[in-house]
Design a protein around this motif. Structure first.
Motif, PDB file in Angstrom:
ATOM      1  N   GLY A 179       0.778  -1.230   0.000  1.00 14.76           N
ATOM      2  CA  GLY A 179       0.000   0.000   0.000  1.00 14.76           C
ATOM      3  C   GLY A 179       0.807   1.276   0.000  1.00 14.76           C
ATOM      4  O   GLY A 179       0.255   2.357   0.255  1.00 14.76           O
ATOM      5  N   HIS A 180       2.087   1.189  -0.311  1.00 15.71           N
ATOM      6  CA  HIS A 180       2.910   2.399  -0.302  1.00 15.71           C
ATOM      7  C   HIS A 180       2.717   3.243  -1.556  1.00 15.71           C
ATOM      8  O   HIS A 180       3.054   4.429  -1.559  1.00 15.71           O
ATOM      9  N   PHE A 181       2.215   2.642  -2.638  1.00 14.62           N
ATOM     10  CA  PHE A 181       1.827   3.414  -3.818  1.00 14.62           C
ATOM     11  C   PHE A 181       0.854   2.582  -4.637  1.00 14.62           C
ATOM     12  O   PHE A 181       0.777   1.363  -4.484  1.00 14.62           O
ATOM     13  N   ASP A 182       0.106   3.257  -5.486  1.00 13.18           N
ATOM     14  CA  ASP A 182      -0.860   2.591  -6.358  1.00 13.18           C
ATOM     15  C   ASP A 182      -0.203   2.373  -7.714  1.00 13.18           C
ATOM     16  O   ASP A 182       0.015   3.332  -8.473  1.00 13.18           O
ATOM     17  N   ILE A 183       0.100   1.132  -8.011  1.00 13.91           N
ATOM     18  CA  ILE A 183       0.775   0.825  -9.264  1.00 13.91           C
ATOM     19  C   ILE A 183      -0.244   0.905 -10.403  1.00 13.91           C
ATOM     20  O   ILE A 183      -1.378   0.429 -10.289  1.00 13.91           O
ATOM     21  N   THR A 184       0.152   1.531 -11.499  1.00 17.29           N
ATOM     22  CA  THR A 184      -0.754   1.734 -12.623  1.00 17.29           C
ATOM     23  C   THR A 184      -0.636   0.572 -13.608  1.00 17.29           C
ATOM     24  O   THR A 184       0.354  -0.162 -13.615  1.00 17.29           O
ATOM     25  N   PRO A 185      -1.647   0.404 -14.473  1.00 18.96           N
ATOM     26  CA  PRO A 185      -1.541  -0.634 -15.516  1.00 18.96           C
ATOM     27  C   PRO A 185      -0.312  -0.438 -16.406  1.00 18.96           C
ATOM     28  O   PRO A 185       0.313  -1.426 -16.823  1.00 18.96           O
ATOM     29  N   GLU A 186       0.042   0.801 -16.693  1.00 17.28           N
ATOM     30  CA  GLU A 186       1.231   1.058 -17.519  1.00 17.28           C
ATOM     31  C   GLU A 186       2.501   0.629 -16.804  1.00 17.28           C
ATOM     32  O   GLU A 186       3.422   0.072 -17.432  1.00 17.28           O
ATOM     33  N   GLN A 187       2.572   0.875 -15.506  1.00 20.69           N
ATOM     34  CA  GLN A 187       3.749   0.449 -14.743  1.00 20.69           C
ATOM     35  C   GLN A 187       3.838  -1.069 -14.687  1.00 20.69           C
ATOM     36  O   GLN A 187       4.925  -1.642 -14.839  1.00 20.69           O
ATOM     37  N   GLU A 188       2.702  -1.738 -14.477  1.00 19.30           N
ATOM     38  CA  GLU A 188       2.702  -3.205 -14.476  1.00 19.30           C
ATOM     39  C   GLU A 188       3.157  -3.735 -15.839  1.00 19.30           C
ATOM     40  O   GLU A 188       3.964  -4.676 -15.915  1.00 19.30           O
ATOM     41  N   ALA A 189       2.673  -3.125 -16.897  1.00 18.21           N
ATOM     42  CA  ALA A 189       3.044  -3.580 -18.237  1.00 18.21           C
ATOM     43  C   ALA A 189       4.526  -3.368 -18.497  1.00 18.21           C
ATOM     44  O   ALA A 189       5.188  -4.218 -19.117  1.00 18.21           O
ATOM     45  N   ALA A 190       5.078  -2.254 -18.023  1.00 21.04           N
ATOM     46  CA  ALA A 190       6.504  -1.977 -18.222  1.00 21.04           C
ATOM     47  C   ALA A 190       7.364  -2.982 -17.460  1.00 21.04           C
ATOM     48  O   ALA A 190       8.359  -3.494 -17.987  1.00 21.04           O
ATOM     49  N   LEU A 191       6.981  -3.281 -16.221  1.00 17.25           N
ATOM     50  CA  LEU A 191       7.723  -4.274 -15.441  1.00 17.25           C
ATOM     51  C   LEU A 191       7.625  -5.647 -16.088  1.00 17.25           C
ATOM     52  O   LEU A 191       8.622  -6.375 -16.188  1.00 17.25           O
ATOM     53  N   ASP A 192       6.417  -6.017 -16.530  1.00 15.79           N
ATOM     54  CA  ASP A 192       6.233  -7.318 -17.180  1.00 15.79           C
ATOM     55  C   ASP A 192       7.095  -7.430 -18.432  1.00 15.79           C
ATOM     56  O   ASP A 192       7.704  -8.481 -18.690  1.00 15.79           O
ATOM     57  N   THR A 193       7.133  -6.369 -19.206  1.00 13.88           N
ATOM     58  CA  THR A 193       7.907  -6.401 -20.446  1.00 13.88           C
ATOM     59  C   THR A 193       9.385  -6.587 -20.164  1.00 13.88           C
ATOM     60  O   THR A 193      10.067  -7.395 -20.822  1.00 13.88           O
ATOM     61  N   PHE A 194       9.907  -5.848 -19.174  1.00 18.05           N
ATOM     62  CA  PHE A 194      11.321  -6.027 -18.839  1.00 18.05           C
ATOM     63  C   PHE A 194      11.581  -7.466 -18.401  1.00 18.05           C
ATOM     64  O   PHE A 194      12.561  -8.090 -18.837  1.00 18.05           O
ATOM     65  N   CYS A 195      10.736  -8.000 -17.528  1.00 14.57           N
ATOM     66  CA  CYS A 195      10.933  -9.366 -17.018  1.00 14.57           C
ATOM     67  C   CYS A 195      10.865 -10.393 -18.138  1.00 14.57           C
ATOM     68  O   CYS A 195      11.676 -11.328 -18.192  1.00 14.57           O
ATOM     69  N   GLU A 196       9.902 -10.238 -19.034  1.00 11.38           N
ATOM     70  CA  GLU A 196       9.742 -11.204 -20.122  1.00 11.38           C
ATOM     71  C   GLU A 196      10.947 -11.190 -21.056  1.00 11.38           C
ATOM     72  O   GLU A 196      11.440 -12.243 -21.482  1.00 11.38           O
ATOM     73  N   LEU A 197      11.428  -9.999 -21.396  1.00 11.43           N
ATOM     74  CA  LEU A 197      12.576  -9.913 -22.299  1.00 11.43           C
ATOM     75  C   LEU A 197      13.839 -10.463 -21.644  1.00 11.43           C
ATOM     76  O   LEU A 197      14.553 -11.279 -22.243  1.00 11.43           O
ATOM     77  N   SER A 198      14.134 -10.037 -20.410  1.00 14.14           N
ATOM     78  CA  SER A 198      15.385 -10.451 -19.768  1.00 14.14           C
ATOM     79  C   SER A 198      15.409 -11.943 -19.470  1.00 14.14           C
ATOM     80  O   SER A 198      16.492 -12.544 -19.377  1.00 14.14           O
ATOM     81  N   ALA A 199      14.230 -12.562 -19.340  1.00 13.12           N
ATOM     82  CA  ALA A 199      14.154 -14.002 -19.057  1.00 13.12           C
ATOM     83  C   ALA A 199      13.930 -14.832 -20.308  1.00 13.12           C
ATOM     84  O   ALA A 199      13.657 -16.034 -20.218  1.00 13.12           O
ATOM     85  N   SER A 200      14.062 -14.223 -21.498  1.00 10.02           N
ATOM     86  CA  SER A 200      13.848 -14.960 -22.740  1.00 10.02           C
ATOM     87  C   SER A 200      15.171 -15.494 -23.268  1.00 10.02           C
ATOM     88  O   SER A 200      16.223 -14.878 -23.075  1.00 10.02           O
ATOM     89  N   PRO A 201      15.150 -16.656 -23.953  1.00  8.52           N
ATOM     90  CA  PRO A 201      16.397 -17.251 -24.457  1.00  8.52           C
ATOM     91  C   PRO A 201      17.182 -16.339 -25.387  1.00  8.52           C
ATOM     92  O   PRO A 201      18.392 -16.477 -25.518  1.00  8.52           O
TER      93      PRO A 201
END
Length: 357
Positions: free
Chosen positions: A244-266
């Motif tokens: 509850g320290h901040f309200d994460i936005t859909p854009e922020q979630e999408a940006a984090l997901d994109t970084f994670c997906e790319l860095s964890a891809s072969p």
């Protein structure tokens, strides 16, 4: 932040699918370098039983190996951002002597710093999840670890023992991920430049500057005077949102997901098998790292065991202001107060862990 995003490019923006670390990042110590390291250990031990904090460039003299470490600093800063050094004999040295050599090399590279509120300057990466009642941090289990950065400038690992199976060190270029996001989804790249709050462990905060959550957003991507710097703590950012320290936005979630997906891809990641005696060095501003899951031995004395150093490089520019809040230099002397002499020596540490088992 400039609205025009510029790719990093160059040697630091590499793709794991195009590299073989045995060709691109493996440095073999020469016979002369090994002889000098051995002589430095003898000189150190002739001074008596010194604590790890007493190992310095003076007490562990390396007149010519210093040139290797100068090359290492350059490669970490402006090259690939990673190096694996091989050649230390696992049979020649005790675990404690390898810890002394490791700290000696680290002292020539830069300033060895505490890693947590416990004040330890030498960490132990060992699976103890089945030996304690409380939940342990990921590096103290055998589970996979997602891509992330560690604190300050350089993180290093020295392997004492390998796992029964698995446990590869997985790394990726944050610069390459940045460049792909700039190319394919610049709006999400801008979100990572703007940053988000990061939540720290309670002990680290209470024994440090007292801040559980960073006062300002921490930029995952930053570019200052043309120099790119990443700071990737996705799990701790999501912890801050869940608490509850901040309200994460859909854009922020999408940006984090994109970084994670790319860095964890072969296409992007590179798996490195760190053998006993090997030392890995990573620039935390250019490289994200994780780990594949592994199978371990029942006997704790045969389990996968790596030692870890955090090193600051005084000759490097400091991080951008919007990445420094999580890495408060003021924390380091506060954390150091909780350290006790010789607490990290591996033989002493393993005696305590064996007693737990």
């Amino acid at each position: 932040m400039n609205d025009t995003l510029v790719p990093v490019g160059g040697r630091s923006a590499w793709l794991g699918s195009t590299l073989d670390y045995r060709q691109d990042g493996l440095w073999q110590l020469s016979a002369a370098e090994l002889t000098e390291i051995d002589a430095a250990l003898t000189t150190l031990k002739d001074r008596g039983d010194l604590d790890l904090t007493e190992i310095t460039a003076d007490t562990f003299p390396l007149p010519t190996v210093g040139r290797l470490l100068s090359r290492l600093r350059d490669e970490l800063w402006s090259g690939r951002g990673f190096v694996l050094i091989r050649g230390l004999s696992r049979e020649r040295y005790t675990d404690d002597d390898l810890a002394r050599i490791y700290c000696g090399l680290g002292a020539h590279l830069g300033d060895i710093i505490p890693q947590s509120g416990n004040g330890e300057i030498l960490g132990h990466v060992l699976n103890v999840a089945d030996l304690v009642d409380e939940q342990v941090r990921g590096y103290r289990s055998a589970q996979a670890m997602n891509m992330h950065s560690d604190g300050h400038d350089v993180v290093s690992l020295l392997c004492l023992r390998e796992a029964k199976a698995g446990g590869a060190s997985r790394i990726a270029s944050a610069a390459a991920v940045h460049d792909r996001m700039v190319e394919t989804n610049p709006d999400l790249a801008r979100v990572l430049y703007e940053g988000m709050p990061v939540m720290r462990s309670r002990m680290d905060a209470e024994r440090g500057d007292g801040k559980i959550v960073t006062s300002d957003n921490v930029a995952l991507f930053a570019t200052t005077d043309g120099v790119f710097s990443s700071c990737i703590h996705v799990a701790q950012t999501r912890d801050a949102a869940r608490a509850g320290h901040f309200d994460i936005t859909p854009e922020q979630e999408a940006a984090l997901d994109t970084f994670c997906e790319l860095s964890a891809s072969p296409e992007f990641y590179l798996d490195m098998n760190i053998a006993p005696g090997d030392i890995q060095f990573l620039n935390n501003r250019l490289i994200v790292h994780g780990r594949t899951p592994y199978q371990d031995h029942e006997d704790v004395n045969r389990r996968r065991h790596l030692m870890r150093l955090w090193v600051n490089i005084p000759s490097w520019p400091r991080r951008p202001d919007n990445q420094q809040d999580i890495y408060s230099m003021a924390d380091l002397p506060r954390w150091a107060r909780f350290r006790t002499p010789f607490m990290e020596m591996p033989e002493r540490y393993m005696a305590q862990v064996t007693a737990m088992q």
